[in-house]
Design an enzyme around this catalytic site. Structure first.
Site, mmCIF file in Angstrom:
data_model
loop_
_atom_site.group_PDB
_atom_site.id
_atom_site.type_symbol
_atom_site.label_atom_id
_atom_site.label_comp_id
_atom_site.label_asym_id
_atom_site.label_seq_id
_atom_site.Cartn_x
_atom_site.Cartn_y
_atom_site.Cartn_z
ATOM 1 N N ARG A 15 -13.124 15.996 -33.630
ATOM 2 C CA ARG A 15 -12.434 17.070 -32.913
ATOM 3 C C ARG A 15 -12.879 18.391 -33.517
ATOM 4 O O ARG A 15 -12.139 19.090 -34.197
ATOM 5 C CB ARG A 15 -10.910 16.927 -33.016
ATOM 6 C CG ARG A 15 -10.326 15.715 -32.356
ATOM 7 C CD ARG A 15 -10.159 15.791 -30.846
ATOM 8 N NE ARG A 15 -11.333 15.552 -30.061
ATOM 9 C CZ ARG A 15 -11.309 15.352 -28.743
ATOM 10 N NH1 ARG A 15 -10.181 15.347 -28.065
ATOM 11 N NH2 ARG A 15 -12.415 15.165 -28.070
ATOM 12 N N TYR A 39 0.842 -1.201 0.000
ATOM 13 C CA TYR A 39 0.000 0.000 0.000
ATOM 14 C C TYR A 39 0.877 1.252 0.000
ATOM 15 O O TYR A 39 0.561 2.241 -0.662
ATOM 16 C CB TYR A 39 -0.927 0.010 1.223
ATOM 17 C CG TYR A 39 -1.924 1.149 1.139
ATOM 18 C CD1 TYR A 39 -3.124 0.980 0.449
ATOM 19 C CD2 TYR A 39 -1.647 2.388 1.702
ATOM 20 C CE1 TYR A 39 -4.017 2.022 0.318
ATOM 21 C CE2 TYR A 39 -2.540 3.440 1.577
ATOM 22 C CZ TYR A 39 -3.725 3.251 0.888
ATOM 23 O OH TYR A 39 -4.603 4.292 0.766
ATOM 24 N N ASP A 99 1.906 20.675 -20.085
ATOM 25 C CA ASP A 99 1.238 19.408 -20.364
ATOM 26 C C ASP A 99 2.240 18.591 -21.175
ATOM 27 O O ASP A 99 2.427 18.804 -22.375
ATOM 28 C CB ASP A 99 -0.052 19.647 -21.155
ATOM 29 C CG ASP A 99 -0.802 18.344 -21.410
ATOM 30 O OD1 ASP A 99 -0.166 17.271 -21.370
ATOM 31 O OD2 ASP A 99 -2.016 18.397 -21.672
ATOM 32 N N PHE A 128 -18.913 15.143 -26.067
ATOM 33 C CA PHE A 128 -18.501 14.297 -27.199
ATOM 34 C C PHE A 128 -18.388 12.836 -26.829
ATOM 35 O O PHE A 128 -18.537 11.963 -27.676
ATOM 36 C CB PHE A 128 -17.165 14.803 -27.769
ATOM 37 C CG PHE A 128 -16.116 14.942 -26.710
ATOM 38 C CD1 PHE A 128 -15.994 16.130 -26.011
ATOM 39 C CD2 PHE A 128 -15.295 13.883 -26.370
ATOM 40 C CE1 PHE A 128 -15.055 16.265 -24.996
ATOM 41 C CE2 PHE A 128 -14.351 14.005 -25.367
ATOM 42 C CZ PHE A 128 -14.236 15.200 -24.671
ATOM 43 N N PHE A 183 -7.381 22.058 -24.364
ATOM 44 C CA PHE A 183 -7.671 20.634 -24.475
ATOM 45 C C PHE A 183 -8.893 20.371 -23.598
ATOM 46 O O PHE A 183 -9.069 21.010 -22.564
ATOM 47 C CB PHE A 183 -6.492 19.741 -24.085
ATOM 48 C CG PHE A 183 -6.810 18.294 -24.378
ATOM 49 C CD1 PHE A 183 -6.911 17.858 -25.688
ATOM 50 C CD2 PHE A 183 -7.089 17.406 -23.359
ATOM 51 C CE1 PHE A 183 -7.291 16.546 -25.982
ATOM 52 C CE2 PHE A 183 -7.464 16.093 -23.638
ATOM 53 C CZ PHE A 183 -7.566 15.667 -24.951
ATOM 54 N N THR A 184 -9.729 19.431 -24.035
ATOM 55 C CA THR A 184 -11.040 19.235 -23.409
ATOM 56 C C THR A 184 -10.968 19.083 -21.886
ATOM 57 O O THR A 184 -11.575 19.863 -21.149
ATOM 58 C CB THR A 184 -11.723 18.005 -24.018
ATOM 59 O OG1 THR A 184 -10.840 16.890 -23.909
ATOM 60 C CG2 THR A 184 -12.083 18.226 -25.479
ATOM 61 N N LYS A 237 0.172 8.088 -23.308
ATOM 62 C CA LYS A 237 0.600 8.431 -24.667
ATOM 63 C C LYS A 237 2.097 8.143 -24.795
ATOM 64 O O LYS A 237 2.477 6.995 -24.955
ATOM 65 C CB LYS A 237 0.292 9.901 -24.966
ATOM 66 C CG LYS A 237 -1.193 10.171 -25.257
ATOM 67 C CD LYS A 237 -2.041 10.216 -24.031
ATOM 68 C CE LYS A 237 -3.403 10.828 -24.251
ATOM 69 N NZ LYS A 237 -4.246 10.758 -23.055
HETATM 70 C C1 P61 Z 1 -6.690 11.595 -26.491
HETATM 71 F F1 P61 Z 1 -11.514 12.666 -26.725
HETATM 72 N N1 P61 Z 1 -5.967 12.618 -24.504
HETATM 73 O O1 P61 Z 1 -5.995 12.453 -27.110
HETATM 74 P P1 P61 Z 1 -6.009 11.263 -19.699
HETATM 75 N N2 P61 Z 1 -3.638 16.276 -22.062
HETATM 76 C C2 P61 Z 1 -3.578 15.904 -23.348
HETATM 77 C C3 P61 Z 1 -4.268 14.791 -23.763
HETATM 78 O O2 P61 Z 1 -4.208 14.434 -25.042
HETATM 79 C C4 P61 Z 1 -5.054 14.040 -22.830
HETATM 80 C C5 P61 Z 1 -5.073 14.478 -21.491
HETATM 81 C C6 P61 Z 1 -4.365 15.595 -21.135
HETATM 82 C C7 P61 Z 1 -6.729 11.688 -25.046
HETATM 83 C C8 P61 Z 1 -7.770 10.896 -24.292
HETATM 84 C C9 P61 Z 1 -9.008 11.719 -24.354
HETATM 85 O O3 P61 Z 1 -11.597 14.784 -25.190
HETATM 86 C C10 P61 Z 1 -10.849 13.721 -24.819
HETATM 87 O O4 P61 Z 1 -4.932 10.314 -19.324
HETATM 88 C C11 P61 Z 1 -2.768 16.697 -24.291
HETATM 89 O O5 P61 Z 1 -6.827 10.817 -20.864
HETATM 90 O O6 P61 Z 1 -6.854 11.627 -18.529
HETATM 91 C C12 P61 Z 1 -5.809 12.935 -23.222
HETATM 92 O O7 P61 Z 1 -5.233 12.592 -20.141
HETATM 93 C C13 P61 Z 1 -5.871 13.761 -20.458
HETATM 94 C C14 P61 Z 1 -9.804 11.691 -25.472
HETATM 95 C C15 P61 Z 1 -9.190 12.733 -23.454
HETATM 96 C C16 P61 Z 1 -10.740 12.667 -25.671
HETATM 97 C C17 P61 Z 1 -10.152 13.727 -23.663
HETATM 98 O O8 P61 Z 1 -7.285 10.676 -27.055
#
Ligand code: P61
Length: 470
Positions: A395, A85, A228, A462, A137-138, A271
Site C-alpha cells: 500500500r 430472477y 463509503d 498493483f 481509495f484505489t 468486509k
Molecule cells: C481491500 F488492493 N477493499 O481492502 P470491492 N472501499 C473500500 C475498500 O476497502 C474496498 C472497496 C471500496 C479491498 C479489496 C481491494 O486496491 C484494492 O468489494 C474502503 O473490493 O469492490 C475494497 O470494494 C471496493 C484490494 C480493492 C485492493 C482494491 O483489500
C-alpha cells in the site's frame, strides 16, 4: 535462578483477556512449504503477492475482503436462497437489514463495492467536478476519475504521518473543504466522498463530531455527503471507545446515528458484513435512486439482485445483523490490536494508532536506505512471504499509481505493507507466528535491495504488475 511464571496475554498487557464470541465447527487445513518452494513461487509471481497462488500461501493476510468465515446461521440462510430472477425474497430481507441498521431509504444491490462505486460516480459526478475525500481509495478514486471527477484529498494532515497519535486520524479537515468551496464554488463539488475507518490511512476512524460538523458545513452550501460504509461498523467501535458520550451506546446505535448525517452510502459487504461476495448502494433521495436503479440493470443485473445470487443476499442480510454485535466487533478489532501491541513493544515501525482491520508496517521505517522508486513496501511484502509464507499487500507507491494528467508516479507519503486480518478466521497463535516473522524480516532489514517494475498494466497496476529483484 528466578522462576519464570507464564502469563496470559491479558495479564501481560495488564487487563482481563477477551475471547472470540464463537467456537469453531469446521476447519480448513493450511499448507506449510519450504523456503525453496517460496523462492520459486515468489519469482513466478513477479514478486507481487496478488499473483501468488493461494495454495502457496501459509497465513493469508492479503485482505479482509471476502475472506471472512461465515457463521452456521449464514450458511443455513444460504440454503433458503430464492433464486427467482425478479423479486427474490432474500432481496427484501437484505433491504430490510440495510434500512434497519444503516438507516437509508432506498437500496440497490451490487455484486461488490466497486460495482456500487461505479454507479454512484456515474450518477453523481459531472465531468470537471471536484470530489473531496478523506484520502483516496484505489477503486473509489478510479471510478470518480473515470466519471470525469477530480479527486481532492481533504483528510487532516496528521493522517499522512504514520507515527502521529490522533484518535480520529480519518477526520476531514473542514478548512480544506471550505477553501475548496471558496476557490471553486459549491457547484463545482460533486459530493463529499467520506470513508469510515480510512483504509489507506491505516484503518483510521472518523469521529461523530467530525461528520456532524461536515453535515452542517455541507448544508450551508447544498453539498451532498456519500459514505463509503465498507468498514463503518469498525469505525463505530472507535467512537464508542474514544469519543465522549458514546461509551454506553451500542455499536448498532452509533452506526445508525453516523449514517444519519450522510445522504447515502456504498458498501463492499465483503468486509464488515462477513460475506464472501456482495455490495450495495443506498440513498435517501428518490430521484437519484431512480437513476441508480435504472443504471444497475445495465451494469450489474436486475435491481432486486444486482449481480448476486439470492443466497448471497441472504448471507449478507444475516451478516449485517451479526456484524453490529458489540462482542463481535470488540474481539475483531481486539485481535488486530493484539498483533499491533506485540509489534509496537518490539519497536517495529507500524502506523499508529493501530486501526480496525489491519496492521500497516511502515516500509520507509524498515528500509530507510531504499528510494521510493525501489518499491520498499512491495519489497517488504516479498520478504515476508519468503520468510514464512505469510501474504501481505503493498500500500505505497505501486498502489498509488500514476497521475492521469502528467503520467508521473504519485509519491504517497505513506509507504506501507498491510497485514490484513480476515474476520473470524485466524487464532491468537497465528498472530504470534505472524509477529515473529515480521520481527525476523525487520532484523534482516539491512540486506534488502529493493525491486524494479518490469511489467505495468494500465489500470490499478498493483494487482497485476511484475517485478524483479535489484
Ligand atoms: C481491500 F488492493 N477493499 O481492502 P470491492 N472501499 C473500500 C475498500 O476497502 C474496498 C472497496 C471500496 C479491498 C479489496 C481491494 O486496491 C484494492 O468489494 C474502503 O473490493 O469492490 C475494497 O470494494 C471496493 C484490494 C480493492 C485492493 C482494491 O483489500
Amino acid at each position: 535462578m528466578t522462576e519464570h511464571i507464564p502469563q496470559t496475554m491479558g495479564q501481560q498487557f495488564g487487563r482481563r483477556s477477551w475471547a472470540e464470541p464463537w467456537k469453531i465447527k469446521m476447519v480448513e487445513p493450511l499448507r506449510m512449504n519450504t523456503r525453496e518452494d517460496r523462492a520459486r513461487a515468489a519469482a513466478e509471481a513477479g514478486y507481487n503477492t496478488f499473483l501468488l497462488r493461494s495454495e502457496d500461501v501459509y497465513i493469508d493476510l492479503l485482505t479482509d475482503s471476502g475472506t471472512s468465515a461465515m457463521s452456521d446461521r449464514q450458511w443455513a440462510g444460504m440454503m433458503t436462497g430464492d433464486e427467482a430472477y425478479a423479486g427474490s425474497r432474500n432481496f427484501y430481507n437484505l433491504e430490510n437489514a440495510i434500512q434497519t441498521y444503516y438507516g437509508y431509504k432506498h437500496v440497490v444491490p451490487t455484486h461488490q463495492g466497486r460495482g456500487a462505486e461505479h454507479l454512484i460516480s456515474q450518477a453523481a459526478i459531472k465531468p470537471g467536478q471536484f470530489v473531496p475525500g478523506n484520502m483516496y481509495f484505489t477503486t473509489t478514486r478510479l471510478h470518480q476519475e473515470m466519471a470525469g471527477g477530480i479527486f481532492v484529498d481533504v483528510i487532516i494532515d496528521e493522517a499522512h504521518d504514520p507515527t502521529f497519535l490522533h484518535p480520529f486520524k480519518g477526520n476531514i479537515d473542514l478548512d480544506k473543504v471550505k477553501a475548496l468551496i471558496d476557490r471553486e464554488g459549491a457547484g463545482k463539488i460533486a459530493y463529499i466522498s467520506l470513508a469510515g475507518t480510512v483504509n489507506m490511512a491505516g484503518g483510521q476512524p472518523v469521529s461523530m463530531a467530525n461528520v456532524k460538523a461536515l453535515r452542517s458545513l455541507c448544508d450551508q452550501h447544498g453539498i451532498k455527503i456519500y459514505l463509503d460504509a465498507t468498514r463503518m461498523v469498525e469505525n463505530a467501535l472507535f467512537i464508542q471507545e474514544r469519543e465522549e458520550g458514546y461509551a454506553d451506546t451500542p455499536i448498532a446505535a452509533i452506526l445508525h446515528e453516523f449514517c444519519g448525517y450522510t445522504d447515502g452510502a456504498w458498501m463492499s459487504a465483503k468486509k464488515d458484513s462477513l460475506v464472501n461476495i456482495g455490495g450495495w448502494l443506498a440513498v435517501n433521495d428518490w430521484d437519484l435512486f431512480e437513476e441508480l436503479r435504472n443504471m444497475v440493470v445495465v451494469f450489474e443485473g436486475l435491481h432486486t439482485y444486482g449481480g448476486l445470487a439470492g443466497r448471497d443476499m441472504e448471507a449478507m442480510a444475516i451478516g449485517i445483523v451479526e456484524s453490529v454485535q458489540d462482542d463481535h466487533v470488540r474481539s475483531r478489532v481486539g485481535q488486530v490490536r493484539y498483533l499491533g501491541e506485540l509489534l509496537t513493544d518490539w519497536g517495529i515501525p507500524i502506523v499508529q494508532p493501530v486501526g480496525g482491520h489491519a496492521i500497516f508496517l511502515d516500509a520507509k521505517g524498515f528500509y530507510p536506505h531504499l528510494q521510493q522508486t525501489a518499491f520498499p513496501a512491495q519489497t517488504l511484502a516479498a520478504e515476508l512471504y519468503l520468510d514464512s509464507g505469510i501474504r501481505s499487500m503493498e500500500r505505497g507507491i505501486v498502489s498509488a499509481g500514476r497521475n492521469p494528467k502528467t503520467g508521473d508516479h504519485y509519491y504517497p507519503k505513506l509507504e506501507l505493507t498491510r497485514l490484513t486480518i480476515p474476520r473470524r478466521v485466524y487464532t491468537q497463535a497465528h498472530m504470534d507466528v505472524v509477529a515473529e516473522s515480521v520481527k525476523a524480516v525487520y532484523d534482516g532489514r539491512e540486506q534488502a535491495r529493493g525491486l524494479q517494475m518490469v511489467y505495468e498494466p494500465r489500470y490499478l497496476r498493483f494487482f497485476q504488475a511484475r517485478f524483479e529483484r535489484l
